[in-house]
Design a protein around this motif. Sequence first.
Motif, short mmCIF file in Angstrom:
data_model
loop_
_atom_site.label_atom_id
_atom_site.label_comp_id
_atom_site.label_asym_id
_atom_site.label_seq_id
_atom_site.Cartn_x
_atom_site.Cartn_y
_atom_site.Cartn_z
N GLU A 600 -2.27 63.79 78.32
CA GLU A 600 -1.45 62.93 77.45
C GLU A 600 -1.23 63.54 76.06
N ILE A 601 -0.94 64.83 76.05
CA ILE A 601 -0.61 65.55 74.82
C ILE A 601 0.56 66.48 75.10
N GLY A 602 1.10 67.09 74.05
CA GLY A 602 2.16 68.06 74.21
C GLY A 602 1.60 69.45 74.46
N VAL A 603 2.46 70.35 74.93
CA VAL A 603 2.02 71.72 75.21
C VAL A 603 1.53 72.44 73.95
N PRO A 604 2.22 72.32 72.79
CA PRO A 604 1.70 72.97 71.59
C PRO A 604 0.29 72.53 71.22
N THR A 605 0.03 71.23 71.34
CA THR A 605 -1.32 70.72 71.04
C THR A 605 -2.32 71.22 72.06
N LEU A 606 -1.92 71.30 73.31
CA LEU A 606 -2.80 71.84 74.36
C LEU A 606 -3.19 73.28 74.02
N ASN A 607 -2.22 74.08 73.62
CA ASN A 607 -2.49 75.48 73.28
C ASN A 607 -3.44 75.60 72.09
N ASP A 608 -3.24 74.75 71.09
CA ASP A 608 -4.12 74.77 69.91
C ASP A 608 -5.54 74.37 70.28
N ILE A 609 -5.68 73.35 71.09
CA ILE A 609 -7.01 72.90 71.51
C ILE A 609 -7.72 73.99 72.29
N THR A 610 -6.99 74.64 73.17
CA THR A 610 -7.58 75.70 74.00
C THR A 610 -8.12 76.84 73.13
#
Length: 716
Positions: A600-610
């Motif tokens: 339940e997040i966007g791809v940019p946020t997913l990349n940052d979290i990773t």
Amino acid sequence: MELTEVLAQEFGLKVEYSQNIINLLDEGCTIPFIARYRKEMHGTCDDQTLRAFADRLKYLRNLNEEKAKVEKVITEQGKWTEELKTMLANARTLTEVEDIYRPYKPKRKTRATMAIAKGLEPLADILIAQSKSFEIEKEAEKFLTEEVTSVNDAIHGAMDIIAERISDDAELRKELRKLIEEKGIIVCELVENENSAVYETYANFKQEIKNLPSHRILAINRGEKEKCLKVEIQLNQELAVGLINKHFKKNNDDTDKIIEETILDSYDRLLFPSLERECRSNLTDKANEQAIKMFEVNLKPLLMEAPLKNNIILGLDPAYRTGCKIAVIDKNGNVLDTTVIYPTPPQSKTEESIAKLKMLIDKYKVDIVSIGNGTASKEAEIFVAELIKHVSRPLSYAVVSEAGASVYSASKLGAEEFPDYDVSLRSAVSIARRLQDPLAELIKIDVKSIGVGQYQHDMPQNRLSEVLTGVVEDCVNSVGVDINTASPSLLSYVSGLNMSIAKNIVSYRAKVKGIKNREELLSVPKLGPKAYQQCAGFLRVVGGNDILDNTAVHPESYEATRKLLKLFDMSEEDVKNGNISNLSKLIELKGEEKVAKECEIGVPTLNDITKELLKPGRDIRESMPKPVLRSDVITMEDLKEGMVFSGVVRNVIDFGAFVDIGVHQDGLVHISQISDAFIKHPSEALKVGQRVDVKILSVDLAKKRISLTMKGIEKE
């Protein structure tokens, strides 16, 4: 067109992104927060783009406010028309709005207003609308009064009114302004006085305005301010008058002469002086913005220089008569010891100084000596190179810029931090800390004093401070701040915080003996939910209760982060132990968009979290070039043409860059010597802190000038 559409078009954004950015700014969100934690809402714009967007939004809103004021004033005068409405709607700059308002603006007493008061405005209208058979003198007789006693007075009064109308014509001013920009020439003459030698370059100087570089504009302005230069703009009068004639010249031969005389008077007395002032002001504004931009470009890499963490550092503030001040700091920047030595002239107590420092180095296991680059730096560097030969442990030194150290030492902040030390010892501490953590130390200083720009003291100070504060904010927030060790100065630059809240954080952490998790911040006085939202992701809790608190993952994304880990059978313990190295690969195999949707997040946020999970607690500055450490010294006298050195860029300016090659005096690489490829500006190829190979072109010992080149250097 609405502001949202205008900004979307100017910045190449979707209209929805433009509106989202406006909404976020209006809600009080900071640029660092928007850039980092609202990427899906603006299409991953970087902080520089967002700051430019915010500046432009402010300008356009001011423009609309000015338009509304002008409409109100003209309407109150009963002179508002559809034509004015269209002109104002089409105006794109404050200057254009001012031009439209000019004829309706309350004026001080002028020749034209006096003529109008004498009732000569109808005669001016007749003179403009005359026909071939018209006899102007006969018509002027009708306007004779006690105040207008002759036909000549009446005609000249009407001419004054027309001259002012010509000067106030918005479209004409716009065209003439463009003509000056394209064909105008700036001319300088040297005025002989005690300071004029500095400006000899500008004696009998001429250059087209359109080709005038920013640094030259600022140099000319300074010369004029110091009464060393007489400056004017020249424009071919025939071209300008021809342009005016297209607007106003009529057909009768007799009245043509009157109109021609009026046009010349308007141009010489009203139009050109006004437009010359405008042009000089615009040139200065553009030059200021360019200089501020260069300061911004130089400051960021300086602040982002790699820190020398986990080192015991001895700071040395060089001096002659008063001695070199010494401060030893531990791995956390705490002061361990201070003293004063006298290895430089006139005392030259070299052996005594070596013995004293050798004792400190052995006692505290000093790793590096940090030397300020000010007065007596060269002698101090020679002394330290000799000192290294006498110590038993590995020891090196680095020369750091001490620009602004004295400003900090004498500041209220310096006094608060070190109330028991005198000003000079505070400088030694600052010099040591600049090597250990440049960002944490440099933010304590007024950034205008750091010395990485041109003509910074001539700049509009509010604008300069606004831009440079933005740079500091971006740097501090991109690095992140350890909440339990940061000074109030450093904390005050964190998104959503100010000095008052920063001090409250420091008081609170002392009271609870260390903050254990981010959520505790909500217990800090004056730090409410909005401030918490803005700051939490940029504050790090090292060794706290939750590993995520030591990352740039925002607390609002903790649930999504835990979903992500659970999705691949991983835990926070795995993150802590570094057992998730295959996470990126697993996400790629499953598909980024699918994983993001499940979390339940966007791809940019997913990349940052990773990225954060793979390297919790990372410092992005670690990838930057490390400071140059030395154990020996060379002098300018040792330099020979053709020698090649590895140097560090210290300052990038409009006409080149200054490079430190380790001889106390920085050398200049002129823009023509930077690259074989064409570059418009040195910043296209170089940045502060960058390591470069340079070759000596020439050395002028008398003037202390070193000319360098980056061309023709054979790579090993």
